[in-house]
Scaffold this active site. Structure first.
Site, PDB file in Angstrom:
ATOM      1  N   CYS A   1       0.835  -1.192   0.000  1.00  0.00           N
ATOM      2  CA  CYS A   1       0.000   0.000   0.000  1.00  0.00           C
ATOM      3  C   CYS A   1       0.875   1.250   0.000  1.00  0.00           C
ATOM      4  O   CYS A   1       1.619   1.498   0.944  1.00  0.00           O
ATOM      5  CB  CYS A   1      -0.897  -0.093   1.213  1.00  0.00           C
ATOM      6  SG  CYS A   1      -1.408   1.426   1.944  1.00  0.00           S
TER       7      CYS A   1
ATOM      8  N   CYS B   1       0.339   3.891   2.703  1.00  0.00           N
ATOM      9  CA  CYS B   1       0.890   3.438   3.984  1.00  0.00           C
ATOM     10  C   CYS B   1       2.348   3.853   4.111  1.00  0.00           C
ATOM     11  O   CYS B   1       2.826   4.217   5.176  1.00  0.00           O
ATOM     12  CB  CYS B   1       0.798   1.925   4.116  1.00  0.00           C
ATOM     13  SG  CYS B   1      -0.888   1.315   4.083  1.00  0.00           S
TER      14      CYS B   1
END
Lengths: 105, 289, 330
Positions: free
Chosen positions: A29, A32
């Site tokens: 991700c 993230c």
């Protein structure tokens, strides 16, 4: 200081006492990856809080238990209870504000 | 930290950028090097003072030239999230980078009302805009994907590798995905159902499709998804005479504020928005001292 | 690519069987359509935005800061200064009574602005009056925590054990190179796309009309099959849609031939052996039963297969060439 890597087994013990900020993230991700350094910076500045990182890909049980449907999710917890949760990247100041709300309200 | 971020490279965004640059403000400008597809597609522009009977492509090349001469740089990145807090101003997430600015001008044009009823309410509860982020959370599950553009196909394939079943809603022609667990659905989605979490989709055919998640892969993001606290009415952003929105430090101009959808009007509004930003910044600086 | 000698005995059986399957054995691998004059895209000069990599000092600073953070040590001083973390107990009655109160002077956290100022200079164990939220409280400090003032110097850098990096300056150079590498990788994808565009425009490509038509029709049918929106029952609509797709595909044929040309120039050529091997490879990858020959064959569509394999290897070749081009200019 700094943060703790939690997993399905130890998560409940780690967040049981005090104020915890949990960064639920994933390896694939990109947002993230942006949140990580922000989270880490705050965690080095604010002692006496539990800064916790939870890899959702490796820890499906906690991910399910806390209904994490999108990452990055931040959980703001007091004594094991989720008080507030946010989805997406947040700037440093906003994370601090959520922490302040936990501490002083 | 930038003084101002401008989103959109159409006439309104360009006008705002030029004016802020003239006032030596430090700006970041998100959009496309092609500036505005809508302008370029125009056949004739007959009512722009001083430049009679321009064709769309001519107008665009004039705009590009003006931007170049002013030394304006366009960040060819898609902004996927804006966050606002009083203490930190505006933060932007654009293709894996975070940017910050004291003020914001929205000039992204009209985003076609592609938002599905129920979408906003269920963001983070099964509705996702990021395949690589959230795909893993739906490993072995049944998901639906709205794919608005061919260039997101690789993300659909990524999702199909994780999910057990994918209902694909391609909103374009010639979808090139062929996978056993991907079912291309000919209908569109008319509603997303669920309370705590997404439960099902209602299709235009009336059929109800139970799913664990809906991924929306679109090239533009509706303003309310981008900046949830922004007031939007019927897809348009209400502004006052200074182009101010309901959020302090956030201004809007051009087509996104409403009719008439004309270049001259957009340019005028961009100019006002820039001056409002200058005023806002100086007031803010004054308060600090 | 997987070769027969790397295959397990079960895989090999499938491979042999696939080789002799009509659809694989009889496919026309060498098209009449081909690149007749290869365009040397590598000779083009990269435009500025594709040939410049800038690493700004900020990016290096943040890597150096990371190193510093890694080496922080925590101390527990007697009196509070800005930047400390302070753990207090609330002595007064009211909503904060008996609750641990944490203060972070300097952060200006909403609700503790006043307390963050009042706590500065106060020692452990000495009660003091202040405000939290709107409430007046009496607090006493239990412990103060402070990060040691770690400085990034040559000695600290050396603990990292990086080869040839003994000074802060050298560490900054090392950081610069690391960041550069990452940016090069990202840029090479853009260059690869640019290469392909140039090749498509400037190479001479012979398009055999019959092959082109056939390809466009096969491809259109393939997508019609997957797209349930128009069924063959509604023949008028079906034909209209099919024709539209065929027209679209005709324009894309040139790109397909260009990809084959680039792949061939890179030494890659798909014949029956490579095709069969590639299919076995994906069977292995997806953990499908090797004996499920019927199941495997049901999924093979040569129009699709050829398009995908050449797309993939062209991308790889162009990216590798983009990387070496970047090495030349940057």
């Amino acid at each position: 200081m700094a943060y703790i890597d939690a997993n399905d087994k130890n998560f409940h013990d780690i967040v049981a006492k005090g104020v915890s900020v949990v960064d639920c993230y994933g390896d694939h991700c990109n947002p993230c990856r942006i949140l990580t350094p922000i989270f880490e910076e705050i965690s080095t500045k604010m002692d006496y809080l539990n800064f916790v990182k939870l890899n959702t890909e490796h820890n499906p049980e906690i991910t399910r238990e806390y209904s994490i449907y999108s990452i990055p999710t931040l959980l703001f917890m007091r004594d094991g209870e989720v008080v507030e949760r946010t989805v997406g990247v947040l700037p440093k100041e906003m994370i601090e504000e959520y922490i302040a709300a936990l501490l002083y309200e | 930290m930038y003084d101002c971020a401008i989103i959109g490279t159409g006439p309104a965004g360009l006008s705002a950028a030029i004016n802020l640059k003239l006032h030596e403000k430090n700006i970041i400008w998100f959009g496309s090097k092609e500036m505005s597809a809508k302008v370029t597609r125009s056949e004739k522009i007959a009512n722009y003072p001083g430049l009679p009977m321009m064709t769309g492509p001519e107008m665009t090349s004039h705009f590009q030239e003006h931007a170049r001469r002013m030394g304006l740089v366009i960040e060819d990145k898609m902004v996927s999230q804006i966050m606002y807090s009083k203490r930190s101003g505006f933060s932007f997430l654009a293709e894996n980078q975070m940017f910050r600015a004291r003020s914001l001008i929205l000039a992204m044009g009209v985003v076609s009302s592609q938002i599905i009823p129920g979408e906003q309410e269920l963001v983070g509860r099964g509705v996702s805009y990021c395949a690589t982020c959230d795909g893993f959370l739906y490993k072995g599950k049944t998901i639906a994907v709205v794919c608005a553009d061919k260039r997101f196909e690789h993300e659909v394939i990524y999702l199909a590798e994780l999910a057990q079943k994918v209902y694909l809603f391609p909103y374009y022609k010639d979808c090139a995905i062929k996978k056993d667990n991907v079912e291309i659905v000919p209908n569109k989605i008319s509603a997303i159902n669920g309370i705590e979490k997404i439960a099902s989709l209602t299709l235009t055919s009336g059929e109800e499709l139970p799913v664990d998640a809906l991924f929306c892969m679109r090239s533009s993001i509706a303003p309310t998804t981008l900046l949830p606290s922004l007031t939007v009415e019927n897809g348009l952003i209400p502004v006052d005479r200074t182009m101010a929105t309901n959020i302090s430090g956030c201004f809007a101009c051009g087509d996104c504020t409403g009719a008439p959808y004309q270049i001259a009007k957009a340019v005028g509004e961009g100019n006002i928005a820039a001056h409002s930003v200058i005023q806002y910044l100086s007031e803010k600086a004054g308060k600090k001292e | 690519m997987l070769t027969p000698d790397q295959m397990s005995s079960e895989a090999l059986v499938l491979y042999q069987r696939l080789l002799h399957t009509d659809i694989i054995a009889n496919h026309k691998y060498d098209l009449n359509s081909r690149v007749t004059k290869f365009y040397d895209y590598m000779a083009d000069e990269l435009p500025e935005e594709l040939s410049t990599i800038t690493v700004i000092e900020d990016e290096i600073d943040s890597m150096v800061e990371k190193l510093r953070l890694k080496h922080l040590i925590v101390e527990h001083p007697e009196a509070v200064a800005e930047g400390d973390s302070v753990k207090c107990k609330c002595l007064s009655d009211g909503k904060y009574h008996d609750r641990p109160i944490l203060l972070y002077p300097g952060l200006e956290l909403p609700g503790a602005e006043r307390a963050e100022k009042d706590v500065l200079g106060v020692c452990v164990g000495v009660p003091f009056d202040t405000e939290i939220g709107e409430e007046k409280v009496k607090l006493v400090i239990e412990e103060i925590s402070r990060q040691s003032n770690t400085v990034v110097n040559d000695a600290l850098v050396q603990t990292e054990g990086l080869k040839g990096v003994a000074t802060v300056e050298a560490y900054r150079d090392w950081c610069r190179k690391e960041i550069e590498e990452k940016k090069k990788e990202a840029l090479s994808e853009k260059i690869a796309a640019w290469f392909f565009q140039n090749f498509l425009e400037k190479a001479e490509i012979y398009e055999d009309e019959q092959e082109k038509q056939q390809w466009a029709i096969d491809r259109a049918k393939l997508w019609m099959e997957m797209d349930r929106s128009v069924t063959a029952e509604d023949s008028e609509k079906y034909n209209a849609e099919l024709n539209e797709r065929i027209q679209d595909n005709l324009e894309q044929f040139r790109g397909y031939i260009a990809q084959i040309g680039i792949a061939n120039a890179g030494g890659i050529h798909y014949g029956p052996e490579e095709t069969a091997a590639r299919i076995v490879e994906s069977v292995t990858l997806f953990d499908i039963d090797y004996s499920d020959y019927e199941g495997v064959m049901a999924k093979v569509n040569m129009t699709y297969f050829m398009e995908v394999v050449y797309l993939e290897c062209t991308k790889e070749i162009l990216k590798a060439n983009a990387m070496s081009k970047l090495k030349e200019v940057v």
